[in-house]
Design a protein around this motif. Structure first.
Motif, mmCIF file in Angstrom:
data_model
loop_
_atom_site.group_PDB
_atom_site.id
_atom_site.type_symbol
_atom_site.label_atom_id
_atom_site.label_comp_id
_atom_site.label_asym_id
_atom_site.label_seq_id
_atom_site.Cartn_x
_atom_site.Cartn_y
_atom_site.Cartn_z
ATOM 1 N N MET A 163 0.854 -1.190 0.000
ATOM 2 C CA MET A 163 0.000 0.000 0.000
ATOM 3 C C MET A 163 0.895 1.247 0.000
ATOM 4 S SD MET A 163 -1.815 2.233 2.150
ATOM 5 C CE MET A 163 -1.412 1.528 3.724
ATOM 6 N N ASP A 164 0.577 2.297 0.742
ATOM 7 C CA ASP A 164 1.382 3.521 0.675
ATOM 8 C C ASP A 164 2.799 3.345 1.224
ATOM 9 O OD1 ASP A 164 -0.484 5.204 -0.540
ATOM 10 O OD2 ASP A 164 -1.342 5.857 1.356
ATOM 11 N N ALA A 165 2.965 2.421 2.182
ATOM 12 C CA ALA A 165 4.275 2.245 2.818
ATOM 13 C C ALA A 165 5.337 1.890 1.778
ATOM 14 C CB ALA A 165 4.195 1.146 3.870
ATOM 15 N N PHE A 166 6.480 2.517 1.896
ATOM 16 C CA PHE A 166 7.634 2.343 1.005
ATOM 17 C C PHE A 166 7.425 2.983 -0.375
ATOM 18 C CE2 PHE A 166 7.168 -1.650 3.570
ATOM 19 C CZ PHE A 166 8.036 -1.258 4.579
ATOM 20 N N GLY A 167 6.330 3.746 -0.508
ATOM 21 C CA GLY A 167 6.039 4.366 -1.791
ATOM 22 C C GLY A 167 6.745 5.697 -1.971
ATOM 23 N N GLN A 168 6.605 6.225 -3.161
ATOM 24 C CA GLN A 168 7.199 7.519 -3.500
ATOM 25 C C GLN A 168 6.322 8.153 -4.576
ATOM 26 O OE1 GLN A 168 9.169 5.222 -5.846
ATOM 27 N NE2 GLN A 168 8.859 3.840 -4.145
ATOM 28 N N HIS A 169 6.214 9.473 -4.523
ATOM 29 C CA HIS A 169 5.564 10.171 -5.634
ATOM 30 C C HIS A 169 6.644 10.395 -6.692
ATOM 31 C CE1 HIS A 169 1.649 10.522 -3.967
ATOM 32 N NE2 HIS A 169 2.015 11.275 -2.951
ATOM 33 N N ALA A 215 9.777 -11.190 6.011
ATOM 34 C CA ALA A 215 10.994 -11.242 5.178
ATOM 35 C C ALA A 215 10.666 -11.220 3.681
ATOM 36 C CB ALA A 215 11.825 -12.473 5.522
ATOM 37 N N PRO A 216 9.912 -10.214 3.232
ATOM 38 C CA PRO A 216 9.551 -10.167 1.806
ATOM 39 C C PRO A 216 10.784 -9.910 0.928
ATOM 40 C CG PRO A 216 8.954 -8.114 2.881
ATOM 41 C CD PRO A 216 9.429 -9.023 3.973
ATOM 42 N N GLU A 217 10.739 -10.433 -0.279
ATOM 43 C CA GLU A 217 11.829 -10.172 -1.233
ATOM 44 C C GLU A 217 11.432 -9.090 -2.231
ATOM 45 O OE1 GLU A 217 12.920 -13.966 -2.896
ATOM 46 O OE2 GLU A 217 13.775 -14.633 -0.978
ATOM 47 N N ILE A 218 10.134 -8.818 -2.311
ATOM 48 C CA ILE A 218 9.646 -7.738 -3.183
ATOM 49 C C ILE A 218 8.637 -6.915 -2.383
ATOM 50 C CG2 ILE A 218 8.499 -7.147 -5.365
ATOM 51 C CD1 ILE A 218 9.168 -9.991 -6.355
ATOM 52 N N TRP A 227 10.261 -2.202 -5.003
ATOM 53 C CA TRP A 227 11.563 -2.559 -4.438
ATOM 54 C C TRP A 227 11.804 -4.053 -4.630
ATOM 55 C CZ3 TRP A 227 14.281 1.599 -2.727
ATOM 56 C CH2 TRP A 227 13.556 2.762 -2.426
ATOM 57 N N ARG A 228 12.874 -4.416 -5.358
ATOM 58 C CA ARG A 228 13.192 -5.843 -5.499
ATOM 59 C C ARG A 228 14.685 -6.112 -5.325
ATOM 60 N NH1 ARG A 228 12.237 -6.828 -12.053
ATOM 61 N NH2 ARG A 228 13.917 -5.443 -12.762
ATOM 62 N N THR A 229 15.529 -5.099 -5.551
ATOM 63 C CA THR A 229 16.970 -5.332 -5.348
ATOM 64 C C THR A 229 17.503 -4.536 -4.160
ATOM 65 O OG1 THR A 229 17.462 -3.628 -6.968
ATOM 66 C CG2 THR A 229 17.486 -5.892 -7.754
ATOM 67 N N GLN A 230 16.729 -3.571 -3.681
ATOM 68 C CA GLN A 230 17.198 -2.717 -2.577
ATOM 69 C C GLN A 230 16.217 -2.760 -1.397
ATOM 70 O OE1 GLN A 230 20.104 -1.396 -2.799
ATOM 71 N NE2 GLN A 230 20.514 -1.466 -4.984
ATOM 72 N N VAL A 231 15.609 -3.929 -1.191
ATOM 73 C CA VAL A 231 14.622 -4.053 -0.098
ATOM 74 C C VAL A 231 15.264 -3.718 1.245
ATOM 75 C CG1 VAL A 231 13.180 -5.716 1.167
ATOM 76 C CG2 VAL A 231 13.167 -5.681 -1.343
ATOM 77 N N ASP A 232 16.482 -4.208 1.453
ATOM 78 C CA ASP A 232 17.165 -3.939 2.738
ATOM 79 C C ASP A 232 17.338 -2.436 2.952
ATOM 80 O OD1 ASP A 232 17.307 -6.564 3.104
ATOM 81 O OD2 ASP A 232 19.462 -6.775 2.768
ATOM 82 N N LYS A 233 17.674 -1.727 1.870
ATOM 83 C CA LYS A 233 17.938 -0.279 1.995
ATOM 84 C C LYS A 233 16.687 0.484 2.407
ATOM 85 C CE LYS A 233 22.093 0.948 -0.453
ATOM 86 N NZ LYS A 233 22.563 -0.351 -0.910
ATOM 87 N N ILE A 234 15.547 0.157 1.811
ATOM 88 C CA ILE A 234 14.334 0.916 2.156
ATOM 89 C C ILE A 234 13.836 0.499 3.542
ATOM 90 C CG2 ILE A 234 12.709 -0.628 0.929
ATOM 91 C CD1 ILE A 234 12.437 3.209 1.303
ATOM 92 N N LEU A 235 14.011 -0.780 3.910
ATOM 93 C CA LEU A 235 13.609 -1.189 5.266
ATOM 94 C C LEU A 235 14.487 -0.496 6.304
ATOM 95 C CD1 LEU A 235 12.863 -5.019 4.853
ATOM 96 C CD2 LEU A 235 11.217 -3.168 5.219
#
Ligand code: FEO
Length: 395
Positions: A163-169, A215-218, A227-235
């Motif tokens: 949903m909105d979490a981890f999103g960006q305009h 522990a989602p990967e996407i 987010w699929r390659t930088q999940v750790d960074k945004i978390l």
């Protein structure tokens, strides 16, 4: 895999809004997107819709994959109209569809739309629905950032529709974090967090704990890139932002009438910078509130200056502080400053805002009459030292 394929039989079918520049007051200089996702399985499932005016674009994108009579479920993770606005058109176009949402979402949708003829299944956290090879698991995340906010997990793909979490305009032709410059997407995610989620510290932390346990990967949010390659960074970024973690950084916000408060602001700035601490000097009148609150998110100390106008603060300063106060930045230190003439009130009114925001007030309002003389500038240098100390405490 093409740019709309998120996972096997999961496709992005949303709308990229290249031209939006104002999102209920939030300045969206890079546009936005309303992300919807189609899962093709025994039960074809749409995750969220788009803003109302783009309902036909959504239907067209769905029909790239299936005919509308083959759509079985729509999950509504969030009733805010940028994601639910297309529901009336989609439900009318697909009368066989069952809408899945939580109880609060149903109650909210009922206020926005005529839902009397919609088939609705109410779910709650922990519920799971099999759609064939895949299953949908629901995770309610109340107040992150509306009461009915929910995320949906597709465990077979380790894919969270967040949903909105981890999103960006952020309007882009690419759909993924590896399709765009990482610094830009992180910057937009930070702006989004500061302007939409900053005031929901505890609910966001609860949601973040729940997300980490999956522990989602996407991570597929409802705005911007996936987010699929930088999940750790945004978390990791969310872990910092969700506690308003301060950097060794000072922000000086000010407005000015005849350059007196500006001179005080510049003297504070020079004192902080000379000490080696990062400092942002922000003219409130020249800077959009979207950027002002983003700079405040990770500041250790914030000094706010206003001249006295009609025995109170300047209107632009009041507007910025009202917006900031609503977003409830936590753990900030700072003080008020500014000039006055024959009547006082500007810096004092700023101080009241800082008190309401539960700032650690470093000193009484710093003032000068009409224009700062050498004594007033010396007081500014001394006060600048307090900002430095507050920043060094976290660094
Ligand atoms: Fe993007 Fe809270 O709606």
């Amino acid at each position: 895999m093409n740019e709309t394929q998120v996972a096997d039989r999961v496709n992005w079918v949303g709308y990229v809004d290249w031209s939006i520049r104002d999102f209920h007051g939030y300045e969206t200089t890079r546009g936005s997107s309303y992300n919807a996702y189609l899962i093709q399985d025994e039960k074809n499932t749409l995750i969220d819709t788009v803003k109302g005016p783009y309902a036909d674009d959504l239907l067209r994108n769905i029909q790239r994959h299936i005919t509308l009579d083959k759509l079985d479920y729509i999950v509504c993770n969030h009733a805010e109209p940028d994601h639910s606005g297309a529901l009336p058109v989609v439900m009318a176009s697909c009368p066989q569809v069952e809408l899945i949402c939580d109880a609060k979402c149903k109650a909210t949708l009922e206020r926005y739309y005529d839902i009397r003829h919609w088939k609705i299944r109410v779910v709650k956290s922990g519920d799971s629905i099999s759609i064939g090879a895949y299953s949908l698991q629901f995770l309610e995340t109340p107040m992150a950032h509306w009461p009915e906010s929910m995320a949906t997990y597709l465990p077979e793909c380790k894919l969270l529709f967040s949903m909105d979490a981890f999103g960006q305009h952020y309007a882009t032709s690419g759909r993924f974090d590896d399709s765009v410059p990482l610094a830009v997407v992180l910057e937009e995610a930070k702006i989004y967090y500061a302007n939409i989620l900053m005031c929901y510290e505890r609910p966001v932390n609860n949601a973040l704990d729940a997300v980490k346990s999956l522990a989602p990967e996407i991570l597929a949010p409802s705005h911007g890139i996936i987010w699929r390659t930088q999940v750790d960074k945004i978390l990791s970024a969310y872990a910092d932002w969700s506690v308003c973690k301060a950097d060794r950084k000072v922000v000086i916000l000010y407005d000015t009438m005849w350059q007196s408060t500006a001179k005080m602001a510049h003297t504070l700035y020079e004192t902080v910078v000379d000490s080696g601490v990062q400092c942002k000097l922000i003219s409130i009148r020249a800077t959009h509130i979207t950027d002002i609150v983003t700079e405040c998110l990770d500041a250790a100390a914030i000094a706010v200056g206003s001249p006295t106008l009609n025995q109170t603060l300047m209107p632009q300063v009041a507007a910025a502080l009202t917006y900031l106060m609503g977003l409830k930045p936590s753990g900030k230190s700072g003080f008020a400053f500014g000039s006055y003439g024959w009547g006082k009130g500007g810096p004092e009114a700023v101080n009241e805002y800082l008190e309401k925001m539960k700032f650690n007030i470093l000193r009484e309002p710093l003032k000068c009459q009409y224009a700062p003389d050498e004594q007033a500038l010396a007081a500014c240098r001394e006060a600048g030292g307090l900002l430095v100390k507050a920043a060094e405490l976290v660094g």
